[in-house]
Motif scaffolding. Sequence first.
Motif, short mmCIF file in Angstrom:
data_model
loop_
_atom_site.label_atom_id
_atom_site.label_comp_id
_atom_site.label_asym_id
_atom_site.label_seq_id
_atom_site.Cartn_x
_atom_site.Cartn_y
_atom_site.Cartn_z
N ASP A 133 49.95 39.23 46.24
CA ASP A 133 48.86 39.39 45.27
C ASP A 133 47.90 40.47 45.72
O ASP A 133 47.69 40.71 46.92
CB ASP A 133 48.10 38.07 45.11
N PRO A 136 44.13 39.88 48.52
CA PRO A 136 43.87 38.44 48.63
C PRO A 136 42.55 38.10 49.31
O PRO A 136 41.98 37.04 49.07
CB PRO A 136 45.08 37.93 49.43
N ARG A 139 39.49 37.55 46.73
CA ARG A 139 39.87 36.64 45.65
C ARG A 139 38.71 36.31 44.71
O ARG A 139 38.90 36.04 43.54
CB ARG A 139 40.45 35.36 46.24
N ARG A 148 44.35 42.12 39.45
CA ARG A 148 45.19 41.16 40.16
C ARG A 148 46.05 40.39 39.17
O ARG A 148 47.27 40.25 39.36
CB ARG A 148 44.34 40.18 40.96
N HIS A 466 37.50 27.92 44.65
CA HIS A 466 38.76 28.18 45.34
C HIS A 466 39.66 26.96 45.30
O HIS A 466 40.86 27.06 44.97
CB HIS A 466 38.49 28.59 46.79
#
Length: 580
Positions: A133, A136, A139, A148, A466
């Motif tokens: 990804d 990262p 994020r 992303r 998260h």
Amino acid sequence: MSTVAIQLLGRFTVAVDGVPIPGDAWRSRRATDVVKLLALAAARRMHRTQVMEALWPESDPEASGTNLRKALHFARIATGDERSIVNEHGVLVLWPDARVETDVERFEAAAQRVLEGREEAASARAADLYGGDLLPDDRYESWAAEPRGRLHRRYLDALRAGALWDRLAEEDPTDEQAARALMRDHLDAGERREAIRRFERLREALRDHLGVGPDPATVALYEDVLAAEGAPQPSEAERTHALLAWALVHMNRGDIAEAERAAEEARAIALDASLGRELGEAAVILAEVAMAQGRWRERFAEELAESMRMRAKMEPIVYDAHLCFAEYFLYGPEGHDAAAEFARQMMEIAEDAGSATGAALALLMLGEAELLAGHLAEAEEHLKGAAEANDRERCISGAALARQRLAEAALSRGRRYEANRLLSRARSLAHRSDLATHLMVRVFGTMIQAAEDPKKAMSVLRGAEHELSQMHACEPCSMGYLTSAAAASARAGELDRARSFIAEAARIAGTWQGGLWTGAVWEARGILRQAEGEVDQARAMFREAAQAFARTGNQSDAARCLEAAAGLSEESARPEARHG
């Protein structure tokens, strides 16, 4: 001409003529952010105002300009090249005098050739160029979210175009096309058990991540697998899973009668075979059916009473299945008085049936209703008893919820330390519960409220985002989290985030047609308007919130909102407020 290689997929690195720039050379995080932004931009060029808006969205232009100059200074020091970022009439250009290559560009070019049909055989090679990804470590940076997501979708498209089903299922366990292809491959190879396992993995992924069931084509294929020639009779669990999947299909189609029929059949098999998890899934579907038919309260009472009389410790399964529907009931227009009366009825049934587990759950329901009514002393007494009783009966979700509610009561009394201690235990229990998607979001909502200052609240919120991104959080159970997150974001000056949380909370609250959450949304709006400096609008919204709370009989929350409105009235009356 120098050659610069920039890696953005899976990690961030920069190498000049094959020599990597050490990680400790970047003395400023924003210095790396500027390089990342420009590396992702078309032609690696971006106007300085766009960079400022992306990296410092809440700062005024003067402060953003100062921050940008510092970031550029440290970026040039890290790269050892004054012309690594050049300002051309307000447009920032990344390494205009070098040959710059990025892994993102290589991957996108290869994937495009595959998707255009020019190099179908090269799909595996294109997919291999996707090193992970995008960025990262960033994020939670809003500027990285769109690229992303776009690159990840392009990666999945490349896997799909090349029929790389194993890799696609590994990357996206909810992809039904991949699951069906692999089920067919296993069935053709005589690997019936593997085909069944593949369906089970898909079913669980769809439930846990998206809160839905497989589509009709997948369920039909699963039935073909179960009925394959020469295969043994399907087990009770396999039959139950097929019925549950069809029940969800019918629910999605709006065919309530067929959904109820399939779920009832699944429930009967699960009861006979003592399949606890499947019994819970059937109960959830039947609760949805009862809600759609306007008879949820009766259904819940019947099932809980039946489970208590069976003396088979099925009460926690039934309670868990109805948890978020009980949330509708508690916060709905009928109010907490009706919920308290319902809880007392359940306690009588539990006593008649001799069910300690049922009594523990009924005590929790009663404590919740009293807490929402503002009866703190009675609520704390019953919730403490419920926590201890649910511990004894090993009802993990009930024990977690009782402590989360006790933390709310502690906060109402100004006991922040006690609230955080209770929340720590509630969080640990919630992780172990089958209802983590319902309980964790509730715990996080109260943790945000328990934070000692706006900075700490935002730290808690980022951690919550998260963790919750890994699961499909229940919508009714999310309301406390959404309104707490909105208030925390507004107080921290992150106004766009606050607006986003409020919009989502308002959408969900609209399904209640009145009730406590209507007041909570108005209160969050008032806090946002206050942060925006719109004193008159904030005052009006706090008063609207107070009226909504008062209509449900919640006088303590109503008083808090009226106090907030009065405080704004006093502030606007001061000479310095009138004259700036």
